[in-house]
Structure formats: structure tokens, C-alpha cells
Write a protein that holds these residues in place. Sequence first.
Motif, PDB file in Angstrom:
ATOM      1  N   TYR A  40      15.988  -9.901 -13.521  1.00  0.00           N
ATOM      2  CA  TYR A  40      17.155  -9.126 -13.110  1.00  0.00           C
ATOM      3  C   TYR A  40      17.572  -8.227 -14.256  1.00  0.00           C
ATOM      4  O   TYR A  40      17.607  -8.655 -15.414  1.00  0.00           O
ATOM      5  CB  TYR A  40      18.304 -10.049 -12.705  1.00  0.00           C
ATOM      6  CG  TYR A  40      17.960 -10.889 -11.503  1.00  0.00           C
ATOM      7  CD1 TYR A  40      18.192 -10.418 -10.218  1.00  0.00           C
ATOM      8  CD2 TYR A  40      17.368 -12.139 -11.644  1.00  0.00           C
ATOM      9  CE1 TYR A  40      17.849 -11.173  -9.104  1.00  0.00           C
ATOM     10  CE2 TYR A  40      17.021 -12.898 -10.538  1.00  0.00           C
ATOM     11  CZ  TYR A  40      17.268 -12.413  -9.276  1.00  0.00           C
ATOM     12  OH  TYR A  40      16.929 -13.156  -8.177  1.00  0.00           O
ATOM     13  N   PHE A  50      19.811   6.268  -5.274  1.00  0.00           N
ATOM     14  CA  PHE A  50      20.538   5.066  -4.850  1.00  0.00           C
ATOM     15  C   PHE A  50      20.875   5.143  -3.361  1.00  0.00           C
ATOM     16  O   PHE A  50      20.616   4.217  -2.605  1.00  0.00           O
ATOM     17  CB  PHE A  50      21.813   4.913  -5.682  1.00  0.00           C
ATOM     18  CG  PHE A  50      22.611   3.678  -5.366  1.00  0.00           C
ATOM     19  CD1 PHE A  50      22.224   2.442  -5.862  1.00  0.00           C
ATOM     20  CD2 PHE A  50      23.757   3.759  -4.595  1.00  0.00           C
ATOM     21  CE1 PHE A  50      22.962   1.298  -5.587  1.00  0.00           C
ATOM     22  CE2 PHE A  50      24.501   2.619  -4.315  1.00  0.00           C
ATOM     23  CZ  PHE A  50      24.103   1.386  -4.815  1.00  0.00           C
ATOM     24  N   ALA A  53      17.695   5.171  -1.013  1.00  0.00           N
ATOM     25  CA  ALA A  53      17.168   3.813  -0.822  1.00  0.00           C
ATOM     26  C   ALA A  53      18.011   3.026   0.176  1.00  0.00           C
ATOM     27  O   ALA A  53      17.518   2.126   0.846  1.00  0.00           O
ATOM     28  CB  ALA A  53      17.103   3.080  -2.147  1.00  0.00           C
ATOM     29  N   ALA A  54      19.280   3.376   0.286  1.00  0.00           N
ATOM     30  CA  ALA A  54      20.173   2.700   1.231  1.00  0.00           C
ATOM     31  C   ALA A  54      20.087   3.308   2.629  1.00  0.00           C
ATOM     32  O   ALA A  54      20.795   2.878   3.536  1.00  0.00           O
ATOM     33  CB  ALA A  54      21.616   2.767   0.722  1.00  0.00           C
ATOM     34  N   VAL A  99      19.654  -4.977 -10.455  1.00  0.00           N
ATOM     35  CA  VAL A  99      18.401  -4.786  -9.729  1.00  0.00           C
ATOM     36  C   VAL A  99      17.489  -5.984  -9.974  1.00  0.00           C
ATOM     37  O   VAL A  99      17.336  -6.430 -11.106  1.00  0.00           O
ATOM     38  CB  VAL A  99      17.688  -3.499 -10.200  1.00  0.00           C
ATOM     39  CG1 VAL A  99      16.327  -3.345  -9.545  1.00  0.00           C
ATOM     40  CG2 VAL A  99      18.545  -2.280  -9.945  1.00  0.00           C
ATOM     41  N   TYR A 157      25.276 -10.043  -6.788  1.00  0.00           N
ATOM     42  CA  TYR A 157      24.752  -9.064  -5.840  1.00  0.00           C
ATOM     43  C   TYR A 157      23.724  -8.209  -6.580  1.00  0.00           C
ATOM     44  O   TYR A 157      23.802  -8.052  -7.803  1.00  0.00           O
ATOM     45  CB  TYR A 157      25.862  -8.178  -5.263  1.00  0.00           C
ATOM     46  CG  TYR A 157      26.615  -7.424  -6.320  1.00  0.00           C
ATOM     47  CD1 TYR A 157      26.228  -6.132  -6.694  1.00  0.00           C
ATOM     48  CD2 TYR A 157      27.696  -7.987  -6.984  1.00  0.00           C
ATOM     49  CE1 TYR A 157      26.904  -5.439  -7.684  1.00  0.00           C
ATOM     50  CE2 TYR A 157      28.379  -7.300  -7.977  1.00  0.00           C
ATOM     51  CZ  TYR A 157      27.972  -6.030  -8.320  1.00  0.00           C
ATOM     52  OH  TYR A 157      28.629  -5.344  -9.313  1.00  0.00           O
ATOM     53  N   TYR A 158      22.751  -7.703  -5.867  1.00  0.00           N
ATOM     54  CA  TYR A 158      21.720  -6.861  -6.463  1.00  0.00           C
ATOM     55  C   TYR A 158      20.917  -6.179  -5.360  1.00  0.00           C
ATOM     56  O   TYR A 158      21.003  -6.561  -4.200  1.00  0.00           O
ATOM     57  CB  TYR A 158      20.772  -7.682  -7.356  1.00  0.00           C
ATOM     58  CG  TYR A 158      20.067  -8.801  -6.641  1.00  0.00           C
ATOM     59  CD1 TYR A 158      18.865  -8.579  -5.965  1.00  0.00           C
ATOM     60  CD2 TYR A 158      20.606 -10.089  -6.618  1.00  0.00           C
ATOM     61  CE1 TYR A 158      18.229  -9.607  -5.294  1.00  0.00           C
ATOM     62  CE2 TYR A 158      19.968 -11.120  -5.953  1.00  0.00           C
ATOM     63  CZ  TYR A 158      18.786 -10.870  -5.293  1.00  0.00           C
ATOM     64  OH  TYR A 158      18.144 -11.887  -4.627  1.00  0.00           O
ATOM     65  N   ILE A 159      20.158  -5.171  -5.753  1.00  0.00           N
ATOM     66  CA  ILE A 159      19.175  -4.575  -4.866  1.00  0.00           C
ATOM     67  C   ILE A 159      17.801  -4.916  -5.445  1.00  0.00           C
ATOM     68  O   ILE A 159      17.682  -5.203  -6.630  1.00  0.00           O
ATOM     69  CB  ILE A 159      19.351  -3.046  -4.716  1.00  0.00           C
ATOM     70  CG1 ILE A 159      19.298  -2.346  -6.071  1.00  0.00           C
ATOM     71  CG2 ILE A 159      20.626  -2.721  -3.990  1.00  0.00           C
ATOM     72  CD1 ILE A 159      19.332  -0.832  -5.985  1.00  0.00           C
ATOM     73  N   THR A 160      16.789  -4.918  -4.610  1.00  0.00           N
ATOM     74  CA  THR A 160      15.448  -5.217  -5.079  1.00  0.00           C
ATOM     75  C   THR A 160      14.697  -3.907  -5.277  1.00  0.00           C
ATOM     76  O   THR A 160      14.661  -3.061  -4.375  1.00  0.00           O
ATOM     77  CB  THR A 160      14.702  -6.113  -4.063  1.00  0.00           C
ATOM     78  OG1 THR A 160      15.460  -7.312  -3.889  1.00  0.00           O
ATOM     79  CG2 THR A 160      13.310  -6.465  -4.566  1.00  0.00           C
TER      80      THR A 160
END
Length: 169
Positions: A40, A50, A53-54, A99, A157-160
Motif C-alpha cells: 500500500y 483519477f 479510472a472511476a 493505492v 480505504y484505497y483504490i487498486t
Amino acid sequence: MRLKKVFAGALAAAMLVCAVAVPAFAAEEVEQENCLTSSYVQMNIPYADFYKAAGVDNASEIDAVTSATKNKTRAGNLAAGSYHVNADGTDITGVSFPVKVLTPWALKNAKQVTDADSYDITVTLKGKESTTTYTGADALFENESYAYYKLSETPAYYITASYNLLSGK
């Protein structure tokens, strides 16, 4: 008849559990099968990337933050959670976000910020001069896009991150 209803209810419950449980374990399964070790990081991500990607259409046209003065851009308390690459305060480039990175080698071309990194930013707001020292993860505030800081704990919380082998991005 009662046995059929009980069986149907049990079957429906099992299908529901499977439908919910499979996605939750899928990422861990992929990591284990491919001998991947995830880590992480806190990473600077340009706003356009950003939001793209969403799944936001026309992400390159998003102006997420605007300011009438250049000092607000450089004041951490007024632009928290963002970062900028221009030291003169002409822009707020993107978001600094946790991330999950599945392949550590994907970070090889990105700048790593460590606890040894430190700098001062002096701004004048409402006639008062203020100097703030940014160290470690906070040093991402005035750093390049995709610069990262390794986190020691799993964030809430995070995004991959995804890595494109063809483009190297």
C-alpha cells in the motif's frame, strides 16, 4: 411441500452468500495464485487519471479545484488531500490517495518519497506569513505525479492500481 420451501430457501441463501463472497476473495485468490505481494502506498494521481479510472466521462476536462490566488494552492490546510507540481502555485495537479499495488515493480519508474524527504513552504495568507514543513508522506504535497510513499499499514480505504504492460504505465 414444506421440505421443498425449506430446500428452496436454503438454496437461495447459499446462492446469495456465494454471489457476495466470491468478489471479496477474488483479489486475494489472484494474488496467491500468481505469487504477487501487494503493498500500500500514498500516491499522487493527476485529477484526469483519477476520475477516468472511476469511470467519469470527459475526465480530462475536469477542473476539480480553482483559486483566485496562488498562495491557497501552496497552503496545505487549504488544499489538503491534493498535490501540485509547480512550486509557484499556478495549479493544483491532482489528489494524493491511498493505492494498493499488486506488483511492486510497477513503481520502478515512479519517485519514492521517504521519511528523509523534507521541505518548507512559506506563504502569506491574510497578511500573515506562515512556514510549514512537509516531511515523509506529507512531502507528496509538492511533488511530481505518481510519486509515492510506502504505507506501513493497510489504509481504511484505497483504490487498486492497474499496470499496463504494453505502455509501461
